[in-house]
Design an enzyme around this catalytic site. Structure first.
Site, PDB file in Angstrom:
ATOM      1  N   HIS A   1       0.695   7.501  -3.098  1.00 45.24           N
ATOM      2  CA  HIS A   1       0.866   5.881  -3.371  1.00 45.24           C
ATOM      3  C   HIS A   1       1.545   5.577  -4.713  1.00 45.24           C
ATOM      4  CE1 HIS A   1      -0.192   1.544  -3.396  1.00 45.24           C
ATOM      5  NE2 HIS A   1       0.512   1.862  -2.346  1.00 45.24           N
TER       6      HIS A   1
ATOM      7  N   GLU B   1       3.189  -0.353 -13.772  1.00 45.88           N
ATOM      8  CA  GLU B   1       2.971  -0.156 -12.460  1.00 45.88           C
ATOM      9  C   GLU B   1       1.399  -0.224 -11.800  1.00 45.88           C
ATOM     10  OE1 GLU B   1       4.980  -0.783  -8.956  1.00 45.88           O
ATOM     11  OE2 GLU B   1       5.729  -0.900 -11.010  1.00 45.88           O
TER      12      GLU B   1
ATOM     13  N   GLU C   1      -2.565  -4.933  -5.697  1.00 45.90           N
ATOM     14  CA  GLU C   1      -2.320  -4.457  -4.284  1.00 45.90           C
ATOM     15  C   GLU C   1      -3.793  -4.144  -3.632  1.00 45.90           C
ATOM     16  OE1 GLU C   1      -0.064  -1.145  -1.335  1.00 45.90           O
ATOM     17  OE2 GLU C   1       0.222  -1.634  -3.660  1.00 45.90           O
TER      18      GLU C   1
END
Length: 475
Positions: free
Chosen positions: A86, A159, A166
């Site tokens: 991911h 990130e 998320e």
């Protein structure tokens, strides 16, 4: 007892041979509509490296979807690098040796295209939707972000926060949270039990070396499929694949293929109680069948027979499914649905419900009663209705180039080929009521289950109560 089990096992094998025999397919297919029999063909080419290229051409189409389906997901990770697949999905769009992140975004925007990716437990997918004249550029961009991603350390650090946000958003979605808990308890200690995003500590610690190692281990030609649908010329797609993906390694860097660990289903449950919450989210599942199992299509039909219900849909107690009708009549749940999730060597078959906390006892009574009922009684009427529903679902799932490309990529990774609509219809038609009862007997009757629940759970029966109600006592 052992003799009875052996007889039942032989009977189930006979059932499987009956509806999966090659002779049954042409006989049934001659009765299907022309739009099924004359569906576009799928062209498949295997390159010298083992890379497979597959496409379905739609005459007159002006747009196309092309993508890369990779036989690698969170299941192939270890506890130490869980979340790498991911993480790579995020990093692929952060710049390559040829393009900065801004240049990549501007190029896609100027093409009027759409570039996206997603990761599942067994697959990672990168795809682009473009005009027909831009298919070549799309394939080149896909190869660039997959094979030449910079994985800049500063971008990796930035990130981390994006993925943590998320994760926070995913955890607010109760269905996602409950199904993650379900996998964690059903397949505890195995790769399928891990989440796709990975634990927070991994997200904060994965390094460029971890991501590079994952790419070199799993991104090999035999484990990839280039799939396209719409305005696609198959020979052109093969040439583009050879040009841009021809340098793919045919084996991992150390020469050893990494196999996923076998899925071991464990009867268990996990309950996260919030006494202040007046709603419960419950997922109850039995071990299901793999993609290639002889029980795959009977389970799909059983899923359709059990059906789904949502209080907001307006159908109410007039819904065809007996389970859903009883749930609606008694106002036992806000919504209830049946799921059938397949993996390479196992699956999960069960019920997901959102219900008032004071209706859980009655809800589980009717749920277990309807599940076990199919071990003993299957009417021809509900089976025929389920067949019609399943056929419609299959065809509607092929609306649009993106859906067709997804179907091609997934089937080549799971089956090694693509089944035509006529073959799918034939397999559906070949299932009869005895097959459904045999399938329910194998997967539901007196079988262990896994359960995950979040919310107000004071009325939810315990594990032993549900286990006891997975079979009838018949005298």
């Amino acid at each position: 007892m052992a003799l009875r089990a052996a007889i039942q096992k032989d009977a189930l094998k006979a059932v499987a041979r009956r509806y999966f025999s090659a002779a049954a397919v042409p006989e049934a297919s001659s009765e299907f509509p022309s739009y099924v029999l004359k569906a576009p063909s799928t062209d498949i080419t295997t390159m010298g490296s083992g890379l497979r290229v597959a496409s379905e051409t739609v005459v007159g189409a002006e747009t196309a979807t092309v993508g890369v389906w990779i036989d690698a997901g969170s299941r192939y990770e270890t506890a130490s690098n869980n979340g790498a697949a991911h993480f790579l999905e995020h990093m692929a769009f952060k710049g390559t040796d040829k393009r900065t992140q801004q240049q990549l975004e501007v190029e896609i925007e100027n093409m009027g295209g759409h570039l996206n990716a997603y990761t599942s437990r067994e697959q990672t997918v990168y795809f682009a939707k473009v005009f027909k004249d831009d298919v070549g550029r799309a394939v080149e961009i896909l190869s660039d972000i997959l094979l030449n991603s910079k994985l800049d350390p500063s971008a990796i650090e930035r990130e981390r926060d994006v993925i943590l946000r998320e994760m926070a958003e995913v955890n607010k979605q109760q269905e996602e949270l409950v199904l993650d808990h379900l996998h964690a308890t059903a397949f505890q200690g195995t790769g399928l039990g891990r989440t796709i995003l990975g634990p927070e500590e991994n997200i904060c610690s994965l390094s460029k070396a971890d991501l590079t190692d994952y790419i070199s281990t799993h991104y090999t030609a035999p484990r990839m499929v280039i799939a396209g649908a719409g305005a696609i010329d198959h020979s052109q797609l093969c040439d583009l694949s050879e040009e841009h993906f021809g340098m793919l390694p045919t084996a991992p860097k150390d020469g050893l293929e990494v196999a996923f660990d076998p899925a071991v289903f464990t009867g268990s449950d996990i309950r996260v109680k919030f006494d202040s919450d007046n709603t419960a989210h419950v997922a109850l599942a039995f071990e299901g069948a793999s993609w290639t199992s002889e029980y795959a299509f009977p389970l799909m039909l059983l899923q359709s027979m059990l059906g789904s219900y949502d209080r907001a849909s307006g159908l109410g107690k007039n819904v065809a499914s007996r389970l859903c009708s009883e749930v609606a009549s008694g106002e036992l749940a806000h919504s209830i649905s049946t799921f059938n999730t397949c993996y390479k060597d196992t699956g999960l078959f069960g019920i997901y419900a959102v219900a008032p906390d004071n209706k859980l006892d009655d809800l589980m009574w009717y749920t277990m009663g309807n599940l076990v009922r199919y071990v003993h009684v299957v009417s021809d009427e509900e089976l025929e209705r389920a067949k019609t529903n399943l056929k419609a679902t299959m065809l509607m799932g092929l609306d649009g180039n993106a859906n067709v490309a997804e179907d091609i990529g997934r089937q080549l990774l799971t089956y090694g080929r693509r089944m035509t609509p006529a073959e799918i219809f034939s397999r559906i038609e070949a299932v009869n009521s005895d097959d459904i009862k045999a399938t329910a007997g194998k997967f539901i009757n007196d079988q262990e289950h896994a359960l995950a629940a979040v919310g107000g759970l004071h009325e939810l029966p315990d594990y032993n109560w549900i286990r006891r109600h997975s079979y009838y006592l018949r005298y």
